[in-house]
Design an enzyme around this catalytic site. Structure first.
Site, PDB file in Angstrom:
ATOM      1  N   SER A 216      44.288  46.073  41.579  1.00  0.00           N
ATOM      2  CA  SER A 216      44.512  47.626  41.599  1.00  0.00           C
ATOM      3  C   SER A 216      42.957  48.168  42.156  1.00  0.00           C
ATOM      4  O   SER A 216      42.566  49.215  41.671  1.00  0.00           O
ATOM      5  CB  SER A 216      44.388  48.156  40.131  1.00  0.00           C
ATOM      6  OG  SER A 216      45.896  47.509  40.014  1.00  0.00           O
TER       7      SER A 216
ATOM      8  N   GLY B 179      45.702  44.317  47.199  1.00  0.00           N
ATOM      9  CA  GLY B 179      47.235  44.234  47.342  1.00  0.00           C
ATOM     10  C   GLY B 179      47.844  45.547  47.837  1.00  0.00           C
ATOM     11  O   GLY B 179      47.582  45.910  49.149  1.00  0.00           O
ATOM     12  N   GLY B 180      48.277  46.140  46.941  1.00  0.00           N
ATOM     13  CA  GLY B 180      48.738  47.328  47.234  1.00  0.00           C
ATOM     14  C   GLY B 180      48.154  48.467  48.220  1.00  0.00           C
ATOM     15  O   GLY B 180      48.900  49.187  49.104  1.00  0.00           O
TER      16      GLY B 180
ATOM     17  N   GLU C  58      50.343  35.098  41.337  1.00  0.00           N
ATOM     18  CA  GLU C  58      51.881  35.039  41.514  1.00  0.00           C
ATOM     19  C   GLU C  58      52.245  33.876  41.970  1.00  0.00           C
ATOM     20  O   GLU C  58      53.556  33.498  41.460  1.00  0.00           O
ATOM     21  CB  GLU C  58      52.235  36.179  42.416  1.00  0.00           C
ATOM     22  CG  GLU C  58      52.132  37.612  42.080  1.00  0.00           C
ATOM     23  CD  GLU C  58      51.641  38.707  42.942  1.00  0.00           C
ATOM     24  OE1 GLU C  58      51.687  38.359  44.160  1.00  0.00           O
ATOM     25  OE2 GLU C  58      51.046  39.805  42.469  1.00  0.00           O
TER      26      GLU C  58
ATOM     27  N   ASN D 163      45.940  41.431  51.202  1.00  0.00           N
ATOM     28  CA  ASN D 163      47.142  40.702  50.832  1.00  0.00           C
ATOM     29  C   ASN D 163      48.362  41.556  50.772  1.00  0.00           C
ATOM     30  O   ASN D 163      48.629  42.072  49.917  1.00  0.00           O
ATOM     31  CB  ASN D 163      46.907  40.020  49.150  1.00  0.00           C
ATOM     32  CG  ASN D 163      48.004  39.285  48.829  1.00  0.00           C
ATOM     33  OD1 ASN D 163      48.943  39.032  49.716  1.00  0.00           O
ATOM     34  ND2 ASN D 163      48.053  38.836  47.730  1.00  0.00           N
TER      35      ASN D 163
ATOM     36  N   GLU E 120      40.755  37.585  40.224  1.00  0.00           N
ATOM     37  CA  GLU E 120      41.748  38.696  39.961  1.00  0.00           C
ATOM     38  C   GLU E 120      42.513  38.436  38.670  1.00  0.00           C
ATOM     39  O   GLU E 120      43.357  37.626  38.176  1.00  0.00           O
ATOM     40  CB  GLU E 120      43.035  38.414  40.815  1.00  0.00           C
ATOM     41  CG  GLU E 120      42.776  38.419  42.260  1.00  0.00           C
ATOM     42  CD  GLU E 120      43.751  38.867  43.500  1.00  0.00           C
ATOM     43  OE1 GLU E 120      43.518  39.733  43.936  1.00  0.00           O
ATOM     44  OE2 GLU E 120      44.565  38.016  43.286  1.00  0.00           O
TER      45      GLU E 120
ATOM     46  N   GLY F 242      48.566  45.172  40.506  1.00  0.00           N
ATOM     47  CA  GLY F 242      49.423  45.858  40.524  1.00  0.00           C
ATOM     48  C   GLY F 242      49.912  46.851  39.447  1.00  0.00           C
ATOM     49  O   GLY F 242      51.130  47.290  39.306  1.00  0.00           O
TER      50      GLY F 242
ATOM     51  N   LYS G 237      51.338  40.524  50.633  1.00  0.00           N
ATOM     52  CA  LYS G 237      52.428  40.109  49.725  1.00  0.00           C
ATOM     53  C   LYS G 237      53.539  40.012  50.655  1.00  0.00           C
ATOM     54  O   LYS G 237      53.872  39.861  51.772  1.00  0.00           O
ATOM     55  CB  LYS G 237      52.388  40.717  48.359  1.00  0.00           C
ATOM     56  CG  LYS G 237      51.197  40.733  47.719  1.00  0.00           C
ATOM     57  CD  LYS G 237      51.149  41.265  46.085  1.00  0.00           C
ATOM     58  CE  LYS G 237      49.800  41.088  45.710  1.00  0.00           C
ATOM     59  NZ  LYS G 237      49.622  41.510  44.308  1.00  0.00           N
TER      60      LYS G 237
ATOM     61  N   HIS H 262      47.028  32.323  44.184  1.00  0.00           N
ATOM     62  CA  HIS H 262      47.340  33.373  43.620  1.00  0.00           C
ATOM     63  C   HIS H 262      48.015  33.372  42.578  1.00  0.00           C
ATOM     64  O   HIS H 262      49.013  32.600  42.147  1.00  0.00           O
ATOM     65  CB  HIS H 262      47.957  34.336  44.769  1.00  0.00           C
ATOM     66  CG  HIS H 262      47.975  35.818  44.498  1.00  0.00           C
ATOM     67  ND1 HIS H 262      48.836  36.242  43.322  1.00  0.00           N
ATOM     68  CD2 HIS H 262      47.333  36.732  45.022  1.00  0.00           C
ATOM     69  CE1 HIS H 262      48.700  37.643  43.368  1.00  0.00           C
ATOM     70  NE2 HIS H 262      47.568  38.019  44.181  1.00  0.00           N
TER      71      HIS H 262
HETATM   72  P1  PGA Z   1      46.673  44.901  43.772  1.00  0.00           P
HETATM   73  O1  PGA Z   1      46.890  43.156  44.090  1.00  0.00           O
HETATM   74  O2  PGA Z   1      45.493  45.334  44.605  1.00  0.00           O
HETATM   75  O3  PGA Z   1      48.207  45.483  44.123  1.00  0.00           O
HETATM   76  O4  PGA Z   1      46.481  44.957  42.417  1.00  0.00           O
HETATM   77  C1  PGA Z   1      45.781  42.458  44.366  1.00  0.00           C
HETATM   78  C2  PGA Z   1      46.138  41.096  44.528  1.00  0.00           C
HETATM   79  O5  PGA Z   1      47.254  40.433  43.913  1.00  0.00           O
HETATM   80  O6  PGA Z   1      45.712  40.607  45.360  1.00  0.00           O
END
Ligand code: PGA
Length: 250
Positions: A213, A234-235, A98, A9, A168, A174, A11, A96
């Site tokens: 994470s 994500g990251g 967010e 992802n 999640e 994050g 983002k 998600h």
């Molecule tokens: P993250 O994000 O791996 O940066 O924690 C995961 C996500 O929100 O899908």
């Protein structure tokens, strides 16, 4: 056998040339990923057509990060499920945290989005997860259970068979804080049990991904858990080396 999935992802990250370079880097190394792991890339809307051209014909699949809750028409700024399918998307991330938090998406909106995604042949990656204060209050099962019941339970078994679920925990996204493999397994098993209440044995066929994470150093232990079928990353999905290393963690 449940499908193993590692989905990136991105983002709201990368300009189009950076995104194209990242996709190309991943596509060039796809042979390093075990063939039973479905790799998915979810770049921003603006990159979808371009990334599709890069990964087409490889084992990687394209996903969007969201879609409109309306079919088509006068909804300025929205992107429909049909449009996404026309770019080559096979998946769409929905719900998600967010989106729930910053754009006020509710189960009502998500029911519409899920129906439109499925009607247009997209497989939803439906996200659930509790906030820190909810976990600290011991309410995580209640919160996640409600997120599943309010949306997933409206699907027919045929529709559910097209869905991927991503757990999640919001406090792990994050933040560098990962759920322990035991914490993640506990709630993944709970999600599967909740699905079984309504769908019986079909619950055993549904891939449930962990997100928050997830990185090369913790993916192996997470993916070794019985009810964890991969990750929503994500990251770490913004670096080809890390993303590939996570996919190799099975
Ligand atoms: P993250 O994000 O791996 O940066 O924690 C995961 C996500 O929100 O899908």
């Amino acid at each position: 056998m449940r499908q193993k999935i590692v989905a990136g992802n991105w983002k709201m990250n990368t300009l189009i040339e950076e995104g194209a370079a990242l996709a190309k880097n991943i596509a060039d190394r796809i042979n390093e990923v075990p063939s039973d792991v479905q790799l998915i890339l979810a770049p921003p809307f603006t990159h979808l057509d371009r990334v599709n051209g890069i990964i087409k014909g490889t084992a990687a699949a394209l996903s969007a990060q969201n879609c409109a809750d309306k079919d088509k028409g006068a909804y300025t700024g929205e992107v429909s499920a049909a449009m996404l399918a026309s770019t080559g998307c096979k998946y769409v991330i929905l719900g998600h945290s967010e989106r729930r938090e910053y754009y006020h998406e509710t189960s009502a909106t998500l029911n519409d989005k899920m129906a439109l995604a499925l009607a247009n042949g997209l497989k939803p990656i439906f996200c659930v997860g509790e906030k820190l204060e909810e976990r600290e209050a011991g309410r995580h099962f209640e919160v996640v259970g409600a997120q599943i019941r309010e949306v997933i339970f409206n699907l027919s078994p045929e529709q559910l068979a097209q869905v991927v679920i991503a757990y999640e925990p919001v406090w792990a996204i994050g933040t560098g804080k990962t759920a322990t493999s035991a914490q993640a397994q506990e709630i993944h098993a709970f999600i599967r049990k909740t699905l079984a209440e309504k769908y019986g044995a079909l619950s055993e066929e549904i891939s449930i991904l962990y997100g928050g994470s997830c990185k090369p150093s913790n993916a192996r232990e997470l993916f070794a858990q019985k009810d964890i079928d991969g990750g929503l990353i994500g990251g770490a999905s913004l670096k080809a080396d890390d993303f590939i290393a996570i996919a190799q963690s099975y």
